[in-house]
Enzyme design. Sequence first.
Site, PDB file in Angstrom:
ATOM      1  N   LEU A  77       0.829  -1.199   0.000  1.00 47.15           N
ATOM      2  CA  LEU A  77       0.000   0.000   0.000  1.00 47.15           C
ATOM      3  C   LEU A  77       0.868   1.255   0.000  1.00 47.15           C
ATOM      4  O   LEU A  77       1.903   1.317   0.664  1.00 47.15           O
ATOM      5  CB  LEU A  77      -0.921   0.007   1.220  1.00 47.15           C
ATOM      6  CG  LEU A  77      -1.846  -1.203   1.380  1.00 47.15           C
ATOM      7  CD1 LEU A  77      -2.770  -0.991   2.581  1.00 47.15           C
ATOM      8  CD2 LEU A  77      -2.660  -1.452   0.118  1.00 47.15           C
ATOM      9  N   ASN A 116       3.598  -8.312   6.356  1.00 40.31           N
ATOM     10  CA  ASN A 116       4.555  -7.847   7.366  1.00 40.31           C
ATOM     11  C   ASN A 116       4.093  -6.564   8.045  1.00 40.31           C
ATOM     12  O   ASN A 116       4.915  -5.751   8.493  1.00 40.31           O
ATOM     13  CB  ASN A 116       5.926  -7.638   6.725  1.00 40.31           C
ATOM     14  CG  ASN A 116       5.915  -6.533   5.672  1.00 40.31           C
ATOM     15  OD1 ASN A 116       4.931  -6.347   4.959  1.00 40.31           O
ATOM     16  ND2 ASN A 116       7.006  -5.802   5.564  1.00 40.31           N
ATOM     17  N   GLU A 117       2.787  -6.375   8.145  1.00 38.84           N
ATOM     18  CA  GLU A 117       2.246  -5.115   8.676  1.00 38.84           C
ATOM     19  C   GLU A 117       2.773  -4.764  10.063  1.00 38.84           C
ATOM     20  O   GLU A 117       3.036  -3.588  10.357  1.00 38.84           O
ATOM     21  CB  GLU A 117       0.706  -5.176   8.696  1.00 38.84           C
ATOM     22  CG  GLU A 117       0.044  -4.856   7.371  1.00 38.84           C
ATOM     23  CD  GLU A 117       0.105  -5.999   6.372  1.00 38.84           C
ATOM     24  OE1 GLU A 117      -0.405  -5.825   5.251  1.00 38.84           O
ATOM     25  OE2 GLU A 117       0.646  -7.074   6.711  1.00 38.84           O
ATOM     26  N   GLY A 128       0.512  -5.255   1.173  1.00 35.39           N
ATOM     27  CA  GLY A 128      -0.560  -5.183   0.200  1.00 35.39           C
ATOM     28  C   GLY A 128      -0.272  -5.948  -1.075  1.00 35.39           C
ATOM     29  O   GLY A 128      -1.193  -6.452  -1.732  1.00 35.39           O
TER      30      GLY A 128
END
Length: 278
Positions: free
Chosen positions: A85, A153-154, A130
């Site tokens: 993102l 991997n947020e 994303g």
Amino acid sequence: MTISKILIAGRQVYLRRFYATTPKLIETTRDDTGIDIISMAKPPVNSINTELLSALKTSLLEAQSNRSKGVILTSSLPTIFSAGLDITEMFTNDKKKITDFWSTLQDTWLTLYSLNIPIAVAINGSSPAGGCLLAISTEYRVFVEGKHTIGLNETQLGMIAPKWFQDLYVSLLGYRQAELALLRGSLFKPEEALQIKLVDELAKDKTDAIEKCKNYILSYNNIQSTAGTITKLDMRNDLIQWMKENKEVDVNRFVEYIQLPKVQHGLKLYMEQLKRKQ
């Protein structure tokens, strides 16, 4: 020539120049088997913003309505599928901008996840966050070998993977493996991704990956299309219906979280880090 004709001619020249210089975010080609290859083309890293999402949704719907035999999603960039993102869509106090971005992500994901024709992905490079979401929302994933990685991997970025991200992970990896991967924000190299069943096959390069995706799609030649579509949508129905029923709740939760001062500060630091690398 009359003034009106001169003005019309001038406008046409302007429009031709405008369209010629406007970057194309999605490139679509159809091969001789009737399969559409949809390539994200937003250098330098295919960062996922509102415009790219809208273009991707349009391309997917066009392939579906134009009787494509199937879709292969990939990237026109040599070493990156998608870096995830676009941080600039979230590093802002503009609530409407964030809301529009997240709503567009939801709508594009619904189109991708519920596409009524076969869809595979040729992951030809790095695919974190994303980018991983797009890949795991297809039916079949082929990952090119190399040093690049894939994964949600947020948490490493100070972010939270929403429920629909998490549920996709669980459906592929199983609950325990997905839980550990999400908590740690793990990124997996191709061999690791294959081992945990995050991807279905490995390929030596992009050409090989596309060929393997084609083989997957063509394997349905003897399957009645309506039966295949209904089976796919039945199996994915719980998450599809959840999204349709909870879109507003999901948007509000994301907007509330992303606007927290500590989260915005973390995004700022991350953007500064990226600038130093460039």
